[in-house]
Design an enzyme around this catalytic site. Sequence first.
Site, mmCIF file in Angstrom:
data_model
loop_
_atom_site.group_PDB
_atom_site.id
_atom_site.type_symbol
_atom_site.label_atom_id
_atom_site.label_comp_id
_atom_site.label_asym_id
_atom_site.label_seq_id
_atom_site.Cartn_x
_atom_site.Cartn_y
_atom_site.Cartn_z
ATOM 1 N N ASN A 1 53.854 39.286 49.551
ATOM 2 C CA ASN A 1 52.734 38.474 50.015
ATOM 3 C C ASN A 1 52.719 37.153 49.253
ATOM 4 O O ASN A 1 52.578 37.141 48.037
ATOM 5 C CB ASN A 1 51.424 39.241 49.780
ATOM 6 C CG ASN A 1 50.198 38.371 49.911
ATOM 7 O OD1 ASN A 1 50.190 37.380 50.645
ATOM 8 N ND2 ASN A 1 49.146 38.742 49.207
ATOM 9 N N CYS B 1 46.372 41.612 48.440
ATOM 10 C CA CYS B 1 47.318 42.698 48.204
ATOM 11 C C CYS B 1 46.918 43.533 46.986
ATOM 12 O O CYS B 1 47.347 44.682 46.862
ATOM 13 C CB CYS B 1 48.737 42.165 48.069
ATOM 14 S SG CYS B 1 48.938 40.871 46.852
ATOM 15 N N HIS B 2 46.076 42.985 46.118
ATOM 16 C CA HIS B 2 45.609 43.747 44.957
ATOM 17 C C HIS B 2 44.715 44.917 45.369
ATOM 18 O O HIS B 2 44.481 45.822 44.576
ATOM 19 C CB HIS B 2 44.873 42.835 43.968
ATOM 20 C CG HIS B 2 43.671 42.145 44.529
ATOM 21 N ND1 HIS B 2 43.774 40.978 45.267
ATOM 22 C CD2 HIS B 2 42.358 42.453 44.494
ATOM 23 C CE1 HIS B 2 42.574 40.593 45.648
ATOM 24 N NE2 HIS B 2 41.692 41.481 45.183
ATOM 25 N N GLU C 1 35.720 42.599 41.742
ATOM 26 C CA GLU C 1 35.160 42.861 43.068
ATOM 27 C C GLU C 1 34.241 44.087 43.081
ATOM 28 O O GLU C 1 33.708 44.453 44.119
ATOM 29 C CB GLU C 1 36.289 43.056 44.080
ATOM 30 C CG GLU C 1 37.091 41.796 44.302
ATOM 31 C CD GLU C 1 38.243 41.977 45.283
ATOM 32 O OE1 GLU C 1 38.396 43.086 45.852
ATOM 33 O OE2 GLU C 1 38.976 40.993 45.488
ATOM 34 N N TYR D 1 48.915 52.626 50.250
ATOM 35 C CA TYR D 1 50.062 52.156 51.024
ATOM 36 C C TYR D 1 50.230 53.017 52.275
ATOM 37 O O TYR D 1 50.567 52.521 53.340
ATOM 38 C CB TYR D 1 51.333 52.177 50.172
ATOM 39 C CG TYR D 1 51.334 51.100 49.116
ATOM 40 C CD1 TYR D 1 51.726 49.803 49.421
ATOM 41 C CD2 TYR D 1 50.935 51.379 47.810
ATOM 42 C CE1 TYR D 1 51.723 48.803 48.451
ATOM 43 C CE2 TYR D 1 50.925 50.395 46.844
ATOM 44 C CZ TYR D 1 51.312 49.111 47.172
ATOM 45 O OH TYR D 1 51.296 48.131 46.213
#
Length: 185
Positions: free
Chosen positions: A134, A142-143, A169, A106
């Site tokens: 989001n 956003c993950h 991912e 963040y």
Amino acid sequence: MAIKTDAYYASCTHDSPVGMLTLAASEEGLKGLWLNGQKYFAGTLDRPMTEGANDHLDQASHWLDAYFAGESPAIAALSLAPNGSGFQQAVWKLLCEIPSGEVRTYGDLAKDVATHLGKESMSAQAVGGAVGRNPISIIVPCHRVVGAHESLTGYAGGINRKLWLLEHEGVDCSGFHIPAHSTAP
């Protein structure tokens, strides 16, 4: 038959490995993609959804199929049109620049937002609020945002889903931890 109205957003559901997803779109683009049961579900919509067909829904569904099949489809191939403030739009745009398989904190994202907006600094908490709201989960990734010191926090869809998406991912999640007072369910 495509719905073409200013009174409703066309919507559909999409079955996925992380649960049922709900998508909403207008003629201008995809307005939302939510994990069923997530915090702020449909919170940015300014009119109701009704089940129907829409080219943007079809494109997003194909994008999701490719993503869940292990591909890295381009976000730019979709027309995204989320409702939000200028600040939120700036944050969501920068989320789209985080490559698949990578994470940002963040704090890092706050620095990027400040630079993007021509400001000296930006509050990580303010950025976190925009990330949390989001409206296009998974596609606007956003993950891929984590807390300081590899803390998994702040995912409206739930920590288990965040972990699943990151592992899907190829992110090594072995060093991540869930804080005692997480903001995510």
